[in-house]
Design an enzyme around this catalytic site. Structure first.
Site, short mmCIF file in Angstrom:
data_model
loop_
_atom_site.label_atom_id
_atom_site.label_comp_id
_atom_site.label_asym_id
_atom_site.label_seq_id
_atom_site.Cartn_x
_atom_site.Cartn_y
_atom_site.Cartn_z
N GLY A 1 -39.31 79.57 -22.43
CA GLY A 1 -38.01 80.22 -22.52
C GLY A 1 -37.98 81.39 -23.47
O GLY A 1 -37.25 82.36 -23.25
N ASP B 1 -40.76 83.35 -24.42
CA ASP B 1 -41.60 84.39 -23.82
C ASP B 1 -41.70 84.12 -22.32
O ASP B 1 -42.69 83.60 -21.82
CB ASP B 1 -42.97 84.41 -24.48
N LYS B 2 -40.65 84.47 -21.62
CA LYS B 2 -40.57 84.14 -20.20
C LYS B 2 -41.68 84.79 -19.39
O LYS B 2 -42.16 84.21 -18.42
CB LYS B 2 -39.20 84.58 -19.64
N ASN C 1 -27.09 78.69 -23.42
CA ASN C 1 -27.58 79.72 -22.51
C ASN C 1 -27.29 79.32 -21.07
O ASN C 1 -27.27 78.15 -20.72
CB ASN C 1 -29.07 79.99 -22.72
N PHE D 1 -33.19 81.45 -15.10
CA PHE D 1 -34.58 81.77 -14.75
C PHE D 1 -34.79 83.28 -14.56
O PHE D 1 -35.46 83.72 -13.62
CB PHE D 1 -35.01 81.04 -13.47
N ASN E 1 -45.22 77.64 -17.36
CA ASN E 1 -44.08 76.88 -16.84
C ASN E 1 -43.58 77.57 -15.58
O ASN E 1 -43.31 78.78 -15.60
CB ASN E 1 -43.00 76.85 -17.93
N ASN F 1 -41.03 72.74 -13.99
CA ASN F 1 -39.72 72.71 -14.65
C ASN F 1 -38.63 72.42 -13.62
O ASN F 1 -38.25 73.30 -12.84
CB ASN F 1 -39.44 74.03 -15.36
N SER G 1 -33.77 72.70 -15.63
CA SER G 1 -32.78 73.70 -16.03
C SER G 1 -31.43 73.41 -15.38
O SER G 1 -31.35 73.15 -14.18
CB SER G 1 -33.24 75.10 -15.62
N ASN H 1 -29.17 75.69 -15.07
CA ASN H 1 -28.59 76.99 -14.74
C ASN H 1 -28.99 77.53 -13.38
O ASN H 1 -28.63 78.65 -13.01
CB ASN H 1 -28.95 78.01 -15.84
N THR H 2 -29.77 76.77 -12.61
CA THR H 2 -30.07 77.08 -11.22
C THR H 2 -29.44 75.99 -10.37
O THR H 2 -29.85 74.83 -10.45
CB THR H 2 -31.59 77.14 -10.97
N LYS I 1 -41.35 68.66 -16.76
CA LYS I 1 -40.26 68.84 -17.73
C LYS I 1 -38.96 68.36 -17.11
O LYS I 1 -38.52 68.85 -16.06
CB LYS I 1 -40.14 70.31 -18.13
N ASN J 1 -35.12 69.47 -21.70
CA ASN J 1 -34.55 70.82 -21.70
C ASN J 1 -33.19 70.80 -22.44
O ASN J 1 -32.92 69.90 -23.21
CB ASN J 1 -34.39 71.30 -20.25
N GLY K 1 -33.93 70.08 -30.70
CA GLY K 1 -33.43 69.84 -32.04
C GLY K 1 -34.50 69.62 -33.09
O GLY K 1 -34.21 69.10 -34.17
N TYR L 1 -37.95 75.83 -30.06
CA TYR L 1 -37.55 77.16 -29.66
C TYR L 1 -36.30 77.57 -30.43
O TYR L 1 -36.34 78.44 -31.30
CB TYR L 1 -37.34 77.25 -28.14
#
Length: 345
Positions: free
Chosen positions: A61, A63-64, A109, A113, A139, A170, A173, A175-176, A207, A236, A286, A307
């Protein structure tokens, strides 16, 4: 603990600050001797047949596109995971899509992707000076509008496996739309079987989300074992919301950072119980100190990833975690990190 560049970076919107950070890390990686992981004998460990110089890794995430691999290893990470890479370039969701919750030491966020695509990411890996003593994970994910998401993952694993030390699937996520559906039942079995068929000898990590219920965790554990997954990353970002103070706490997307720690600890324990210790586990969510990393290892993780904590603690964080983790192991009489894994489970 803060760092010198934080006041300047925090005057910028988070995504601009992120772009500047990648640029600085690219430059750092070009310095002589820049791409060396922090090697500490007590912290060296073997996971999935791979020799990690230390257990502290960078989560995917940051360094995509794999633009700053060498600079990231210069921070001391034992492993760096780039991505998520999708077969085709993808702009991601509309801005704003990244929010600092400073009062909570957290991030929300809904990036979606965003990346330059698999070909560009693989080219960056090939251009890297390579990785000193550290290991590289790639990933991979599916494009938002893919008609066959399994085929997208197969394309990602096929392209990444020859260059990566391990490849991460992965499916975690939030967000997709619909992506997390791949964590269940026949869809998960089909995905893992297809990816296992093309990975060659490269270890395959999975993941998963921290929001899985007990039945979902049991299903993932069975499928991962049945299909030869080499490690599970837990996990995640979360779509749940513990009590938060910052103004942006109601933004939609995945929450990461300090408020995720309690949930991530519980899910680590849940997955360890479900797998019966049959698979190595990678703890994420965390982790912001040597003490927290030590607690996750003693709870059953073989590796940890971070991260969001870097946003608040800065680039010196990996070295501090490693120093403190080494000291904690010595204090408790562990000659190697492997001796400590699972001792509090």
């Amino acid at each position: 603990m803060t760092y010198a560049a934080r006041p300047l970076l925090f005057t910028l919107d988070p995504e601009t600050a992120h772009t500047m950070t990648i640029g600085a890390l690219k430059l750092r990686g070009k310095l002589p001797g820049g791409a060396k992981a922090d090697v500490r004998p007590r912290l060296a460990t073997i996971v999935a047949g791979l020799s990690f110089p230390n257990p502290v890794g960078l989560a995917a995430g940051l360094d995509k596109n794999g633009e700053a691999i060498d600079g990231l290893f210069a921070l001391g990470f034992g492993s760096v995971e780039i991505g998520t890479l999708t077969p085709l370039p993808q702009a991601g969701n509309p801005r704003p899509r990244l929010f600092r919750l400073v009062a909570d030491r957290a991030v929300i966020n809904r990036m979606g992707f965003n990346n330059h695509g698999l070909a560009a990411g693989i080219a960056n890996v090939q251009r890297a000076i390579r990785r000193g003593a550290g290991l590289l994970g790639i990933n991979v994910g599916a494009n938002k509008d893919a008609t066959d998401r399994v085929a997208d993952y197969v394309a990602g694993v096929t392209a990444a496996a020859p260059l990566a030390d391990y490849v991460t699937i992965n499916i975690s996520s939030p967000n997709t739309p619909g992506l997390r559906d791949l964590q269940h039942g026949a869809a998960l079995a089909e995905l893992l079987a297809a990816c296992a068929a093309v990975k060659g000898r490269t270890p395959l990590f999975l993941k998963i989300a921290p929001d899985l219920d007990p039945a979902g965790i049991d299903g993932v554990a069975r499928a991962a074992i049945d299909h030869g997954v080499d490690a599970i990353i837990i996990g995640n970002t979360t779509i749940t919301r513990p009590p938060l103070s910052a103004a942006d706490k109601r933004e939609t997307g995945g929450l990461s950072g300090a408020p995720l720690a309690a949930l991530a600890r519980q899910r680590l324990a849940d997955v360890r119980n479900a797998t019966g210790g049959a698979l190595p586990l990678v703890a994420a969510g965390g982790i912001d100190s040597g003490a927290e990393a030590y607690a996750r290892l003693r709870a059953g993780a073989s590796l940890v990833q971070l991260y969001s904590a870097l946003v608040y603690a800065g680039p010196g964080l990996p070295a501090r975690i490693l120093r403190d983790l080494d000291a904690l192991l010595a204090r408790d009489g562990f000659a190697t990190m492997a001796e400590a894994i699972g001792t509090a489970a």
